[in-house]
Design an enzyme around this catalytic site. Structure first.
Site, PDB file in Angstrom:
ATOM      1  N   LYS A  23      -9.519   6.980 -40.554  1.00  7.60           N
ATOM      2  CA  LYS A  23      -9.031   6.669 -42.030  1.00  7.60           C
ATOM      3  C   LYS A  23      -8.191   4.969 -42.027  1.00  7.60           C
ATOM      4  CE  LYS A  23      -5.554   8.769 -45.086  1.00  7.60           C
ATOM      5  NZ  LYS A  23      -4.566   7.781 -44.847  1.00  7.60           N
ATOM      6  N   LYS A  64      -5.958   2.202 -36.126  1.00  6.80           N
ATOM      7  CA  LYS A  64      -6.948   1.940 -35.421  1.00  6.80           C
ATOM      8  C   LYS A  64      -6.769   0.529 -34.622  1.00  6.80           C
ATOM      9  CE  LYS A  64      -9.419   1.515 -38.907  1.00  6.80           C
ATOM     10  NZ  LYS A  64      -8.504   2.248 -40.165  1.00  6.80           N
ATOM     11  N   LYS A  85      -9.797  -7.277 -43.370  1.00  9.97           N
ATOM     12  CA  LYS A  85      -8.509  -7.312 -43.306  1.00  9.97           C
ATOM     13  C   LYS A  85      -8.051  -8.549 -42.318  1.00  9.97           C
ATOM     14  CE  LYS A  85      -6.141  -3.594 -42.879  1.00  9.97           C
ATOM     15  NZ  LYS A  85      -4.927  -2.847 -42.419  1.00  9.97           N
TER      16      LYS A  85
END
Ligand code: ADP
Ligand code: MG
Length: 292
Positions: free
Chosen positions: A8, A13, A39
């Site tokens: 998520k 991560k 990003k």
């Protein structure tokens, strides 16, 4: 070995990826981390700055692959980890899968794709489309980052479904779950009871990890001046050692959305009402005691 780290959005991560990449490098492996999130901040704590993305570089060179050199797109990060940011399509347009495909194509043309012992793909959020599942085409193992809450486990379950789907045509396995920012693990345990998969590690919320991000450093780099943090590095070294041992992993059998929802909500509500009943009993005991 190719790894794909999923989970998520905002679950940790990139933090796991950067520290795991270093852990693998510490074990003597030549590691390349590829950030696949538009990003483009995956490798930020390894390099200390936002490196130019593959897509930006391709655009600047008018998509002339032959004009691009490895040093234009591959940056050396902390601990000898090589870093690439795939970048993203313009917001609201294009496909993340295309970006990943272009990245792999360019790295192959630069002869870089086969040069590493480990390539780690750090991939955006939940798998919502085939595009973001693209790294699964290359991966041997998928690692899923979650916390001890419903939303992240819901995303993990969807990622499990994508792994199962891809594993029909690719030799892909799920190496397991990594619990992050979790002081408790009961919901994670409950989930794997029903959808069996290994739990590689469960990390609590660690203030120094948050600080490391703000300092644009990894926890391994901070540990150089603060040996107390070696304990935190051990979490990542442990994950790395498990991966390097070539675990069997699993092809997940995901739960139906509704099944997962009732499993976790029933468990959670039950636990809460039990907790409330116990708390009420305790208050009652205290009141009884006071009355005595
Ligand atoms: P993602 O890549 O999944 O979007 P990040 O790795 O960027 O998530 O993490 C989001 C934020 O959470 C960052 O500020 C990071 O420093 C913080 N974080 C990640 N793991 C932990 C942890 N175990 N303890 C405390 N903060 C964490
Ligand atoms: Mg990230």
């Amino acid at each position: 070995m190719k790894l794909a780290v999923y989970g998520k959005g905002g679950i940790g991560k990139s933090t796991v990826s950067c520290n795991l990449s270093i852990a693998l490098a510490r074990r003597g492996k030549k590691v390349l981390q590829i950030g696949c999130d538009p990003k483009h901040d995956s490798t930020f704590t390894l390099t200390g700055f936002l490196i130019p993305t593959i897509i930006d570089t391709l655009q600047a060179k008018d998509y002339h692959y032959e004009d691009i050199w490895p040093e234009d797109v591959i940056y050396k990060g902390y601990g000898g980890v090589s870093c690439v940011e795939a970048g993203g399509p313009p917001a609201g347009a294009g496909c993340g899968g295309y970006v990943v495909g272009e990245t792999v194509k360019l790295l192959k043309e630069l002869n870089a794709f086969y040069e590493y012992d480990v390539i780690l793909f750090d991939v955006l959020g939940d798998v919502v489309c085939g595009g973001f599942a693209a790294p699964l085409n290359y991966a041997d193992y998928c690692l899923i980052v979650t916390d001890n809450g419903f939303d992240a486990l819901f995303a993990a379950n969807r990622i499990g479904a994508s792994i199962r789907e891809k594993s029909r045509s690719h030799p892909l396995r799920c190496a397991g779950l990594i619990g992050n920012r979790s002081s408790q693990r009961d919901l994670i345990d409950k989930y794997v009871e029903h959808c069996p998969m290994p739990i590689l590690e469960v990390l609590p919320l660690i203030e120094d990890i948050r600080i490391s991000r703000v300092k644009a450093q990894t926890i391994f780099e901070l540990a150089e001046s603060n040996p107390e943090l070696e304990e935190v590095c051990d979490f990542y070294l442990n994950i790395g050692d498990q991966i390097l041992s070539g675990p069997e992993g699993v092809v997940p059998k995901e739960l139906m959305d509704r099944e997962l929802f009732s499993l976790l909500s029933d468990y959670y509500l039950n636990k809460t009402s039990q907790g409330e009943a116990e708390a009420e009993k305790e208050t009652q005991n205290e009141t009884d005691f006071l009355m005595v």
